[in-house]
Scaffold this motif. Structure first.
Motif, PDB file in Angstrom:
ATOM      1  N   ALA A 157       0.895  -1.068  -0.090  1.00  0.00           N
ATOM      2  CA  ALA A 157       0.012  -0.062   0.087  1.00  0.00           C
ATOM      3  C   ALA A 157       0.896   1.294   0.075  1.00  0.00           C
ATOM      4  N   PRO A 158       0.619   2.119  -0.843  1.00  0.00           N
ATOM      5  CA  PRO A 158       1.412   3.451  -0.911  1.00  0.00           C
ATOM      6  C   PRO A 158       1.039   4.344   0.368  1.00  0.00           C
ATOM      7  N   PRO A 159       2.327   4.672   0.878  1.00  0.00           N
ATOM      8  CA  PRO A 159       2.305   5.552   2.107  1.00  0.00           C
ATOM      9  C   PRO A 159       1.340   7.015   1.845  1.00  0.00           C
ATOM     10  N   ASP A 160       1.559   7.209   0.659  1.00  0.00           N
ATOM     11  CA  ASP A 160       0.719   8.679   0.237  1.00  0.00           C
ATOM     12  C   ASP A 160      -0.776   8.431  -0.199  1.00  0.00           C
ATOM     13  N   VAL A 161      -1.233   7.324   0.159  1.00  0.00           N
ATOM     14  CA  VAL A 161      -2.770   6.866  -0.156  1.00  0.00           C
ATOM     15  C   VAL A 161      -3.388   6.541   1.032  1.00  0.00           C
ATOM     16  N   VAL A 162      -2.362   5.842   1.942  1.00  0.00           N
ATOM     17  CA  VAL A 162      -3.010   5.443   3.087  1.00  0.00           C
ATOM     18  C   VAL A 162      -2.858   6.663   4.346  1.00  0.00           C
ATOM     19  N   PRO A 163      -4.200   7.113   4.780  1.00  0.00           N
ATOM     20  CA  PRO A 163      -3.985   8.286   5.751  1.00  0.00           C
ATOM     21  C   PRO A 163      -3.208   7.912   6.988  1.00  0.00           C
ATOM     22  N   ARG A 164      -2.577   8.983   7.283  1.00  0.00           N
ATOM     23  CA  ARG A 164      -1.575   8.796   8.625  1.00  0.00           C
ATOM     24  C   ARG A 164      -2.472   8.146   9.757  1.00  0.00           C
ATOM     25  N   GLY A 165      -1.978   6.926  10.084  1.00  0.00           N
ATOM     26  CA  GLY A 165      -2.556   6.470  11.453  1.00  0.00           C
ATOM     27  C   GLY A 165      -3.434   5.229  10.841  1.00  0.00           C
ATOM     28  N   GLY A 166      -3.836   5.242   9.366  1.00  0.00           N
ATOM     29  CA  GLY A 166      -4.859   4.224   9.001  1.00  0.00           C
ATOM     30  C   GLY A 166      -6.050   4.674   8.683  1.00  0.00           C
ATOM     31  N   PHE A 167      -7.011   3.874   7.987  1.00  0.00           N
ATOM     32  CA  PHE A 167      -8.430   4.203   7.767  1.00  0.00           C
ATOM     33  C   PHE A 167      -9.220   4.034   8.834  1.00  0.00           C
ATOM     34  N   ASP A 168     -10.231   4.834   8.953  1.00  0.00           N
ATOM     35  CA  ASP A 168     -11.091   4.604  10.055  1.00  0.00           C
ATOM     36  C   ASP A 168     -11.975   3.578   9.826  1.00  0.00           C
ATOM     37  N   ALA A 169     -12.417   3.101   8.626  1.00  0.00           N
ATOM     38  CA  ALA A 169     -13.134   2.025   8.361  1.00  0.00           C
ATOM     39  C   ALA A 169     -12.564   1.195   6.837  1.00  0.00           C
ATOM     40  N   VAL A 170     -12.650   0.076   7.112  1.00  0.00           N
ATOM     41  CA  VAL A 170     -12.536  -0.724   5.863  1.00  0.00           C
ATOM     42  C   VAL A 170     -13.656  -1.631   5.588  1.00  0.00           C
ATOM     43  N   ILE A 171     -14.140  -1.350   4.420  1.00  0.00           N
ATOM     44  CA  ILE A 171     -15.366  -2.436   3.914  1.00  0.00           C
ATOM     45  C   ILE A 171     -14.854  -3.392   2.875  1.00  0.00           C
ATOM     46  N   VAL A 172     -14.913  -4.624   3.251  1.00  0.00           N
ATOM     47  CA  VAL A 172     -14.395  -5.646   2.342  1.00  0.00           C
ATOM     48  C   VAL A 172     -15.633  -6.421   1.863  1.00  0.00           C
ATOM     49  N   ASP A 173     -15.677  -6.113   0.492  1.00  0.00           N
ATOM     50  CA  ASP A 173     -16.868  -6.247  -0.136  1.00  0.00           C
ATOM     51  C   ASP A 173     -16.647  -7.182  -1.534  1.00  0.00           C
ATOM     52  N   LEU A 174     -16.033  -8.446  -1.326  1.00  0.00           N
ATOM     53  CA  LEU A 174     -15.763  -9.196  -2.216  1.00  0.00           C
ATOM     54  C   LEU A 174     -16.280 -10.437  -2.551  1.00  0.00           C
ATOM     55  N   PRO A 175     -16.493 -11.130  -4.032  1.00  0.00           N
ATOM     56  CA  PRO A 175     -17.206 -12.173  -4.250  1.00  0.00           C
ATOM     57  C   PRO A 175     -17.136 -13.379  -3.303  1.00  0.00           C
TER      58      PRO A 175
END
Length: 526
Positions: free
Chosen positions: A373-391
């Motif tokens: 995961a690119p550091p410039d894409v991931v917010p500092r401290g991480g995402f507040d929510a992760v939604i895993v919507d996979l088949p």
């Protein structure tokens, strides 16, 4: 041996022999390329029509290899007529292989199953390919195209041409034929190439070895086979459209065969449905029940950033954008074709979410992206929510996205106090797979809370809410959530209750080394 074969001229001059040998070996390479394309087409069709998997692929590969040996044995009585037999074998191979994709597709649509066609096609194509080498060795050793001086050298040249052709075919299928022409046209085009190689051998190389009558017959058969495959190539769209429509109750409004899957959108009145490889993903008449239940429990008060893994239809992003606090969404989707359908045909369903400036759409494999995961894409401290919507994990490729290792990678991008919500299948129809997902997430170091709701199109459908650490999260509808059609706190409280017939199970986790959840899915529905 025929009279014409008994009166063959002696060995050609060295220069002429070398030229004819080079042409023959080029034809051998072309035929080998076609043979491997036919096998890859069968494997691709097995995945698309029957879900593929290790067992199916192993049976196809093993059956194909066994058929190669059977073909080599079956052709032995015909080696005294090697020239005309080789032309017949190549013609039969071109027609069988060229028609294989269309035959499997039509059988699947009209007969409700095509496993027997798949098995028969594998056996016939494998046997015909297996007959090639003994015939070619016989032709080369008789001095028609080269002097029979060194069997080892001849065999080395033959094998080199054969394996080089297989390499070319293995590269051409996934990078050119399948993405540009699709399965039916790709197989038909390969059959035409096979016929062209057979015609070159027949007309220019084996002409002294067969009678004029045999040559005329062979050319006539080649032309008839060519006409058949050209007709299939031209009419492939009509065949696919008519056949495909039989698989769906509602009119098809969009179709695309991507590098990863078959994408179909149907519409009847206000009901729009998305299918991937024949599996229903959502219906607009009730998807809000599924989407609201997946998204809002993961939004703790104050959530501002969200990561969506999968969900290329844009529905999860739509709900996230409705929540006023969210200002950054990263959407990771493997298939760009799904995103394009989301931006066009499904735009009304997702309210144009994928084009919103707050949504950063990343085309990547979810597991690979998490690992790097690119550091410039991931917010500092991480995402507040992760939604895993996979088949659903009904293949090994999808099973890795339900593994302990996958959920462990999510911890790299999830905030310490962030929440992860995972779509997990039906706790009623596939209870073992559902509770396997719960156990796997827990084994990856999360505290979990399973919950489930009723989605009329799918029935009882389950999710898992998880957070890092020892304290299981309590599913809550955010206090500042927008007006929802289905989900409220009473519904969510009830969703955490499981009846006796859906009793929780503690199972071994699914891992990359042992993808147990794939076996759970293949065990079928309760």
């Amino acid at each position: 041996m025929t009279a014409s074969e008994q009166t063959l001229p002696g060995p050609r001059p060295a220069g002429t022999t070398n030229r004819w040998r080079a042409v023959l070996l080029a034809a051998v390479a072309a035929c080998a390329a076609c043979g491997i394309v036919y096998e890859l087409a069968l494997l691709t069709l097995s995945t698309s029509l029957h879900g593929g998997g290790i067992v199916a692929m192993s049976l196809i590969v093993a059956g194909y290899v066994a058929a190669l040996g059977a073909g080599a044995l079956l052709v032995k009585p015909l080696l005294h007529r090697a020239a005309i037999t080789f032309i017949a074998v190549e013609t039969a191979l071109a027609v069988t292989g060229g028609l294989s994709a269309a035959a499997l597709y039509v059988a699947f649509a009209f007969l409700g199953g095509s496993l027997w066609v798949l098995a028969l096609g594998t056996a016939v194509i494998g046997a015909l390919v297996g007959a090639e080498v003994p015939l070619l060795m016989t032709l080369l050793q008789r001095g028609r195209l080269t002097a029979a001086t060194d069997t080892g050298r001849v065999l080395a040249n033959l094998n080199a041409a054969d394996y080089l052709g297989a390499l070319v075919g293995g590269l051409v299928w996934p990078f050119i034929l399948l993405p540009q022409l699709g399965m039916i046209r790709g197989a038909a085009a390969t059959g035409i190439i096979n016929l062209a190689a057979a015609a070159v051998v027949a007309v220019f190389l084996l002409r002294p070895a067969i009678s004029s009558r045999q040559l005329a017959t062979a050319v006539g058969v080649l032309i008839a086979a060519l006409a058949l495959l050209v007709t299939l190539l031209v009419r492939a769209d009509g065949i696919q459209t008519s056949t495909r429509q039989r698989l769906y109750a509602d009119p098809i409004v969009a179709f695309e065969r991507s590098a990863y899957q078959e994408i179909v959108v149907t519409r009847r009145g206000n009901d729009t449905r998305l299918y991937l490889d024949g599996g229903l993903q959502f219906s607009t008449r009730d998807e809000y029940r599924y989407t609201e239940s997946l998204v809002y429990p993961a939004l703790a008060d104050g959530a501002r950033t969200a990561l969506v893994l999968g969900g290329g239809d844009g529905l999860a992003a739509r709900e996230l954008l409705r929540y006023n606090g969210i200002d950054t969404i990263v959407q990771v989707e493997l298939d760009p074709a799904v995103v394009e359908v989301g931006r066009t045909t499904l735009r009304d369903a997702n309210a144009g979410a994928l084009d919103d400036p707050r949504v950063d759409v990343v085309i990547a494999d979810a597991m690979t992206w998490l690992r790097d995961a690119p550091p410039d894409v991931v917010p500092r401290g991480g995402f507040d929510a992760v939604i895993v919507d996979l088949p659903d994990p009904d293949t090994p490729v999808l099973g890795r996205l339900y593994s302990l290792e996958f959920y462990a990678l999510v911890t790299r991008v999830l905030a310490v106090d962030g929440l992860m919500a995972v779509q997990s299948g039906s706790p009623f129809s596939t209870p073992t797979a559902y509770w396997r997902t719960v156990s796997t997430i827990r084994a990856a170091g999360y505290a979990t809370t399973p919950y489930h709701v009723h989605v009329p199109t799918f029935g009882d459908w389950g999710f898992v809410l998880a957070r890092r650490g020892p304290t299981a999260p309590t599913p809550r509808v955010p206090a500042d959530a927008p007006p929802l059609r289905f989900l409220d706190q009473r519904v969510l409280d009830a969703a955490t209750v499981f009846a006796g017939d859906n009793r929780p199970q503690s199972l071994e986790p699914s891992t990359l080394d042992h993808p147990r959840i794939v076996d759970d899915m293949r065990a079928g529905y309760r």
